[in-house]
Design a protein around this motif. Sequence first.
Motif, PDB file in Angstrom:
ATOM      1  N   GLY A  65       0.807  -1.201   0.000  1.00  0.00           N
ATOM      2  CA  GLY A  65       0.000   0.000   0.000  1.00  0.00           C
ATOM      3  C   GLY A  65       0.844   1.256   0.000  1.00  0.00           C
ATOM      4  O   GLY A  65       1.986   1.253  -0.491  1.00  0.00           O
ATOM      5  N   ALA A  66       0.270   2.340   0.504  1.00  0.00           N
ATOM      6  CA  ALA A  66       1.008   3.595   0.661  1.00  0.00           C
ATOM      7  C   ALA A  66       0.584   4.170   2.001  1.00  0.00           C
ATOM      8  O   ALA A  66      -0.617   4.252   2.294  1.00  0.00           O
ATOM      9  CB  ALA A  66       0.688   4.560  -0.470  1.00  0.00           C
ATOM     10  N   VAL A  67       1.576   4.543   2.817  1.00  0.00           N
ATOM     11  CA  VAL A  67       1.301   4.942   4.197  1.00  0.00           C
ATOM     12  C   VAL A  67       2.027   6.220   4.603  1.00  0.00           C
ATOM     13  O   VAL A  67       2.952   6.669   3.932  1.00  0.00           O
ATOM     14  CB  VAL A  67       1.696   3.806   5.167  1.00  0.00           C
ATOM     15  CG1 VAL A  67       0.767   2.609   5.004  1.00  0.00           C
ATOM     16  CG2 VAL A  67       3.149   3.359   4.952  1.00  0.00           C
ATOM     17  N   LYS A  68       1.574   6.786   5.726  1.00  0.00           N
ATOM     18  CA  LYS A  68       2.180   8.001   6.291  1.00  0.00           C
ATOM     19  C   LYS A  68       2.135   7.873   7.813  1.00  0.00           C
ATOM     20  O   LYS A  68       1.515   6.957   8.343  1.00  0.00           O
ATOM     21  CB  LYS A  68       1.401   9.229   5.823  1.00  0.00           C
ATOM     22  CG  LYS A  68      -0.062   9.230   6.296  1.00  0.00           C
ATOM     23  CD  LYS A  68      -0.860  10.388   5.719  1.00  0.00           C
ATOM     24  CE  LYS A  68      -2.337  10.254   6.116  1.00  0.00           C
ATOM     25  NZ  LYS A  68      -3.196  11.264   5.500  1.00  0.00           N
ATOM     26  N   GLU A  78       7.001  10.923   8.875  1.00  0.00           N
ATOM     27  CA  GLU A  78       5.742  11.631   8.755  1.00  0.00           C
ATOM     28  C   GLU A  78       5.108  11.544   7.367  1.00  0.00           C
ATOM     29  O   GLU A  78       3.912  11.351   7.230  1.00  0.00           O
ATOM     30  CB  GLU A  78       5.944  13.113   9.140  1.00  0.00           C
ATOM     31  CG  GLU A  78       4.649  13.887   9.320  1.00  0.00           C
ATOM     32  CD  GLU A  78       3.635  13.195  10.251  1.00  0.00           C
ATOM     33  OE1 GLU A  78       4.060  12.561  11.230  1.00  0.00           O
ATOM     34  OE2 GLU A  78       2.417  13.295   9.975  1.00  0.00           O
ATOM     35  N   ASP A  79       5.962  11.693   6.350  1.00  0.00           N
ATOM     36  CA  ASP A  79       5.461  11.753   4.970  1.00  0.00           C
ATOM     37  C   ASP A  79       4.972  10.407   4.432  1.00  0.00           C
ATOM     38  O   ASP A  79       5.111   9.384   5.074  1.00  0.00           O
ATOM     39  CB  ASP A  79       6.568  12.290   4.056  1.00  0.00           C
ATOM     40  CG  ASP A  79       6.912  13.733   4.409  1.00  0.00           C
ATOM     41  OD1 ASP A  79       6.052  14.424   4.985  1.00  0.00           O
ATOM     42  OD2 ASP A  79       8.054  14.144   4.123  1.00  0.00           O
ATOM     43  N   THR A  80       4.457  10.480   3.226  1.00  0.00           N
ATOM     44  CA  THR A  80       3.974   9.274   2.550  1.00  0.00           C
ATOM     45  C   THR A  80       5.129   8.432   2.004  1.00  0.00           C
ATOM     46  O   THR A  80       6.048   8.956   1.376  1.00  0.00           O
ATOM     47  CB  THR A  80       3.038   9.667   1.384  1.00  0.00           C
ATOM     48  OG1 THR A  80       1.778  10.052   1.917  1.00  0.00           O
ATOM     49  CG2 THR A  80       2.826   8.506   0.430  1.00  0.00           C
ATOM     50  N   TRP A  81       5.072   7.157   2.277  1.00  0.00           N
ATOM     51  CA  TRP A  81       6.030   6.185   1.734  1.00  0.00           C
ATOM     52  C   TRP A  81       5.206   5.039   1.138  1.00  0.00           C
ATOM     53  O   TRP A  81       4.117   4.737   1.620  1.00  0.00           O
ATOM     54  CB  TRP A  81       6.911   5.601   2.853  1.00  0.00           C
ATOM     55  CG  TRP A  81       7.901   6.558   3.464  1.00  0.00           C
ATOM     56  CD1 TRP A  81       7.620   7.701   4.164  1.00  0.00           C
ATOM     57  CD2 TRP A  81       9.323   6.440   3.452  1.00  0.00           C
ATOM     58  NE1 TRP A  81       8.780   8.296   4.581  1.00  0.00           N
ATOM     59  CE2 TRP A  81       9.841   7.540   4.159  1.00  0.00           C
ATOM     60  CE3 TRP A  81      10.214   5.503   2.919  1.00  0.00           C
ATOM     61  CZ2 TRP A  81      11.214   7.746   4.347  1.00  0.00           C
ATOM     62  CZ3 TRP A  81      11.585   5.693   3.106  1.00  0.00           C
ATOM     63  CH2 TRP A  81      12.071   6.808   3.804  1.00  0.00           C
ATOM     64  N   THR A 119      -0.489   5.027   9.080  1.00  0.00           N
ATOM     65  CA  THR A 119      -1.809   5.419   8.580  1.00  0.00           C
ATOM     66  C   THR A 119      -1.821   5.346   7.059  1.00  0.00           C
ATOM     67  O   THR A 119      -0.859   5.776   6.410  1.00  0.00           O
ATOM     68  CB  THR A 119      -2.122   6.860   9.035  1.00  0.00           C
ATOM     69  OG1 THR A 119      -2.171   6.871  10.470  1.00  0.00           O
ATOM     70  CG2 THR A 119      -3.449   7.356   8.483  1.00  0.00           C
ATOM     71  N   VAL A 120      -2.871   4.794   6.509  1.00  0.00           N
ATOM     72  CA  VAL A 120      -2.956   4.680   5.051  1.00  0.00           C
ATOM     73  C   VAL A 120      -3.054   6.070   4.418  1.00  0.00           C
ATOM     74  O   VAL A 120      -3.862   6.898   4.847  1.00  0.00           O
ATOM     75  CB  VAL A 120      -4.172   3.818   4.638  1.00  0.00           C
ATOM     76  CG1 VAL A 120      -4.415   3.895   3.134  1.00  0.00           C
ATOM     77  CG2 VAL A 120      -3.958   2.372   5.065  1.00  0.00           C
ATOM     78  N   SER A 121      -2.210   6.348   3.426  1.00  0.00           N
ATOM     79  CA  SER A 121      -2.251   7.640   2.740  1.00  0.00           C
ATOM     80  C   SER A 121      -2.928   7.518   1.375  1.00  0.00           C
ATOM     81  O   SER A 121      -3.373   8.502   0.813  1.00  0.00           O
ATOM     82  CB  SER A 121      -0.845   8.210   2.579  1.00  0.00           C
ATOM     83  OG  SER A 121      -0.047   7.333   1.808  1.00  0.00           O
ATOM     84  N   ALA A 122      -2.957   6.328   0.839  1.00  0.00           N
ATOM     85  CA  ALA A 122      -3.656   6.109  -0.447  1.00  0.00           C
ATOM     86  C   ALA A 122      -4.452   4.801  -0.335  1.00  0.00           C
ATOM     87  O   ALA A 122      -5.656   4.839  -0.163  1.00  0.00           O
ATOM     88  CB  ALA A 122      -2.664   6.064  -1.602  1.00  0.00           C
ATOM     89  N   VAL A 123      -3.769   3.663  -0.419  1.00  0.00           N
ATOM     90  CA  VAL A 123      -4.467   2.375  -0.299  1.00  0.00           C
ATOM     91  C   VAL A 123      -3.735   1.445   0.656  1.00  0.00           C
ATOM     92  O   VAL A 123      -2.543   1.619   0.920  1.00  0.00           O
ATOM     93  CB  VAL A 123      -4.595   1.664  -1.678  1.00  0.00           C
ATOM     94  CG1 VAL A 123      -5.271   2.570  -2.706  1.00  0.00           C
ATOM     95  CG2 VAL A 123      -3.227   1.210  -2.184  1.00  0.00           C
TER      96      VAL A 123
END
Lengths: 144, 144, 144
Positions: free
Chosen positions: A42-45, A65-68, A108-112
Amino acid sequence: MRYSAIEDGYMVYVEKNERIMDTLTEFCLGMDVQNAQLSGIGAVKGIELGAYDVASKEYIRQHFEDTWELVSYQGNVTLKDGRPFIHAHVTISDHSMRTRGGHLFEATVSAVGEFFLRRVDSSVHRKLDEDIGLPTWCTTDHKE
Amino acid sequence: MRYSAIEDGYMVYVEKNERIMDTLTEFCLGMDVQNAQLSGIGAVKGIELGAYDVASKEYIRQHFEDTWELVSYQGNVTLKDGRPFIHAHVTISDHSMRTRGGHLFEATVSAVGEFFLRRVDSSVHRKLDEDIGLPTWCTTDHKE
Amino acid sequence: MRYSAIEDGYMVYVEKNERIMDTLTEFCLGMDVQNAQLSGIGAVKGIELGAYDVASKEYIRQHFEDTWELVSYQGNVTLKDGRPFIHAHVTISDHSMRTRGGHLFEATVSAVGEFFLRRVDSSVHRKLDEDIGLPTWCTTDHKE
């Protein structure tokens, strides 16, 4: 969160702005999942990673903090104090495709967030191992 | 090592100071596991990683003495010369959450080693592929 | 590509110079695989990785020409516009055991490609989520 039941578990979609560990743990509680294998991408932050220091018996923590991209999530569900407990390790990657990894406290999920939860018909539970400093798997069999 | 049998395999706990590849291979031998899927997480030390050089047909090796988180372990069991053989790749992370990865020759558990071994009802075996320089999967079917 | 059928799917060997995503997608089409879990290891080249930018809703891309170990490949098969679609994330490592990772667009096998495809008896499909900018999982159930 959304899900579809499959033969031996669930395909679980953790939605944007939902916390992965909290959401999956609540799901296990609600579905009475006691032992399971978890994997996902997925993509998370807001990622909190840890590395266990075997000498001090404490986790070193680092926050991202940022999206990875969540390039690998592998974990297991076992019982700890009678409740489902998730132990998961992850690899994450940034916009330069550089990676970090470790024990996952929360993200936390940032996209999926796309996960497979496969139920396991066992009753492995965790009990504190004083020598290691962590609650470890108690299984039914032992081999030298 | 400790384990619990599950419907299609085992949850395997490799204990502190046990070598992962040796322990899991011995387990496969003892349990007559011929084909299986392996995955797991943990914390390891004395890690010997490799990267295959397709030109020289040899592995470049690197040793990591200290403790690293085992953030991803993915592998398969197939038969090589009639015996169960494990091929596994790993990602590891240090106390700064930096990662390294590669083919796993061996690693020793420094805290915990939590694995799922899922039996596969097949008879995939390995035979040396002269062109590649490695023993590769011999399967039952082929598609162009 | 070569494969062996197993109880709930296939062990798939993607051969040298074959493209992983193309080959596995074609295989799913041919075998009528609609939902599945994919995982694997190997050695690859000509790797196109991506990181999703949630702000611009576009993938940042990076190309890696040389051979890298494929240390982790995790993915899922779902239906997109009625056809099997693979979403996969990978971690790769170089000859210094340094890692990179991300969303996998495509990679070509440079030595071996060893995959497990586990069929899932579900009908999860993807539909564009305007907010996220990506086709996301449509599942049968929803939980707050």
